[in-house]
Structure formats: C-alpha cells, structure tokens
Design an enzyme around this catalytic site. Sequence first.
Site, short mmCIF file in Angstrom:
data_model
loop_
_atom_site.label_atom_id
_atom_site.label_comp_id
_atom_site.label_asym_id
_atom_site.label_seq_id
_atom_site.Cartn_x
_atom_site.Cartn_y
_atom_site.Cartn_z
NE ARG A 36 -9.25 31.97 -53.00
CZ ARG A 36 -9.41 30.77 -53.21
NH1 ARG A 36 -10.50 30.19 -53.64
NH2 ARG A 36 -8.29 29.99 -53.04
CE LYS A 199 1.15 11.72 -49.49
NZ LYS A 199 0.39 11.25 -50.67
N GLY A 355 -1.82 26.53 -48.56
CA GLY A 355 -2.97 26.64 -47.71
C GLY A 355 -2.72 26.28 -46.03
N GLY A 378 -1.28 26.19 -55.01
CA GLY A 378 -0.57 25.60 -56.01
C GLY A 378 0.19 26.27 -56.79
#
Length: 397
Positions: A36, A199, A355, A378
Amino acid sequence: MMKAFKDINFKGMRVLVRVDFNVPLNEKKEVTDDTRIVESLPTLRKIISDGGKLILMSHLGRPKGKVNSEMSLEPVAERLAKLLGREVIFNRELIGEQTVNEISKMNNGNVMLLENIRFYAGEEKGDIDFAKKLAALADFYVNDAFGTAHRSHASTTIVANYFPDKKTLGLLMENEVINLEKVLNSNERPYTAIIGGAKVSTKIDIIRNLIGKVDNMIIGGGMVFTFVKALGGNIGNSLFEEDKVEEARLALMEMIKCGVNIILPNDIIAADKFENNAKRQTLPSGEIPEGWMGLDIGPESIKRATHIILNSKMILWNGPMGVFEMDNFQRGTKSVAMAVASATNAGAYSAIGGGDSIAAINKYNLANMMSYISTGGGAMLEYIEGKKLPGILAMED
Ligand code: AMP
C-alpha cells in the site's frame, strides 16, 4: 469540474494527502507488506518534485478513537523514508498548535506523516470541528485512499468541504475510478462476470447491478446453494441463507428476462466435514444428501466456466469458486484464475477485486497476468454495486 492531479503545480503549497497506509506489522513493529505504501509513491513523488510541502494522514488498525502505541504510524514513517530515499518527519500529534508549528517549519519538498488519525474519535464520527482543524493545516487536499472511499469519515469526506476548488483525487484513486468505470460501462463483448464467495447477501447487489450489462454470469462459491435451493434442489448441509432465497429467485428471473446466460454449477465437490481431509464426492449440485456440504464447483462446471471465460473479451471477477484455502477444494478457483489469465493473454480485459479473489490470484502467482486488480475491498464492491462513493462525491463542489 475537479482539476486533474497531474495538471496541478503544488509548488510552495501545504498539501494534505489522505493515504491508506493501513499495512500489516509484526510483533517487532516492522512493516511486513508495504504494497500500500509503494502504490501511493507516484502521487507523493509528484507533489515532492513540484516542491509542495507534503503532509500525510492515514489510519492504521482499529484503535477506536483512543491513543494506542501498538498502532502508531511511526514504523510506517521509517519504511516510507526508505522508499522515498528522503527524510520523513513523523509528527506524534495530528492537529493542534504543535502540529501547526512543525508544519510552519517545513521547506518545499519536505514530507511529514501525522500520527494515526483513528486515535481521534472525531475521525470515524465525521466530526465537523475535527475536520475543520485538519483543514486548517493545509492549502490543498488530495484523497488517494481508495480503500476507505466508501466511508464518510472526517479525513475522507468532511475535510474536503473546506477546500473549495483546492482538492482532487490522487493518482491511485484516479486509476481505480478509470478502471472501474471502464468495467461498468464496457461495450466489449462477450462480457462475463464471475461472482463467487461465501454469501449471497454480500454479492446480490453486484449481481443486480450487472444484469443488463453482462452477457454471461458465472456463479460460484458458497452462495451457489441459496440459488440451488431457490430452484428447488437439495443442498444438504451446504452454506445457505434462508432469508435470501426469494432475492436469489428474483435475480435469476431478472437475468433470464434480460437474456443473461446464467452459469450455475451443475456439479459440485461435496465433503462430509468442513476440513481439507474430509471424505469427498462429486455430485449434481441439487442432489446433496444430509450430512454433506458443497465446498467447490465440480469438473463439468469447471469445463463450462472455462469455455465461457476463454471466449470472453471483458471479464469481471469477484469472489472464489470454492474453499480455495483448502487444497482439496481449490480446483474450481484455480481453474477459473488460470482461464482468466489465458483470456487476458489472448487480448481480453480482466478486472479482479475483493480480498479473497486477490489472495487466490496471489496463491497461484497470476497477479501479473491480469489487466487490473482493485486495491479496495469494500470500496470496490460498493462501486460495482453502482453506489456513489462518499470519498469521490466529496471532491465535487
Ligand atoms: P467472500 O469474502 O464473500 O468473497 O467469501 C470468500 C470466502 O468464501 C472464502 O474464504 C472461501 O473459503 C469461502 N467459500 C467459498 N466457497 C464456499 C463454500 N462452498 N462453502 C463455504 N465457504 C465457501
């Protein structure tokens, strides 16, 4: 209109840059993965070479609004100094007189990293006074933290209100937006989305937003079973979200109505336990007996998915096809990863995010073979769900 980062000359300006330096540290407080930090360097180097006074802010971990020396950004300042090959002034404060004083001593081209912004409760609350104090530190604001662009925090959105005409996205953010827009508005055909993961609840909005854009929708992972249940199949003890069955059924109907080619696995690898060494058998995906659970897509499904992927010109992939962390249930994910890499090599454009898909690609050493890998978990998900990210909206006056 927001001015493009590359067209701004930062000479002599105090430039406040929100970066994502939320990197992993070991017990000795050494940075164990500096990806990062490395990714932010082009933005930082441009400001430095223009002769701007670079003031960096970031969060690290979840200190929940309290000072916690375990989560200090000091080790990050050291690593950044090495990467930039120049001094990085680490400031133990974030706002207040001491900080203002230290900034007033900076010369053009100097670099300062402020302490962890989440040591202050005002950050995550989006506190206005706190944001005003941050804004008072600088003349110009740059947001280059895509990973937090879906959060409306003081340092990501509120602070931007105090820089009318004096704010823009950094190069990392700009690159994410350009690539994600390309994926969402693509005219390349055939266009294939591969959506997997655990999910339905976390992926259904993505599926919905992609109906009408894509030709093929390959569904894999644990969420397969809620779809199979919606079609009346038996799923044994597989992962299942009862409250999502109706939404899954409606999404399937919508896809059929819009002519989307739905590729739900017709066979799966079932296990008698959630363990790598569990007993295994290949079964039709709607005929799983009690006591067994589907943990990967089966060989026929892999063949179908591979064929579709190899014939695609635009590919969006989010979420693994099975429990790829266990070697006995990784074949579906590995095969899909290899097919996406081959398609890319043959000229397709491939965008990967989330991820776990990135972890999978790294596991198979295929990262260099993809066109574009999103850095924001996200934030990327929300972007492809069609939501406007607050961190990007805040840049428009
Ligand atoms: P997500 O974060 O939603 O993309 O989900 C990723 C996780 O889903 C990974 O850790 C996988 O191990 C898990 N997963 C994939 N397929 C299955 C499955 N069939 N049953 C249970 N978990 C799964």
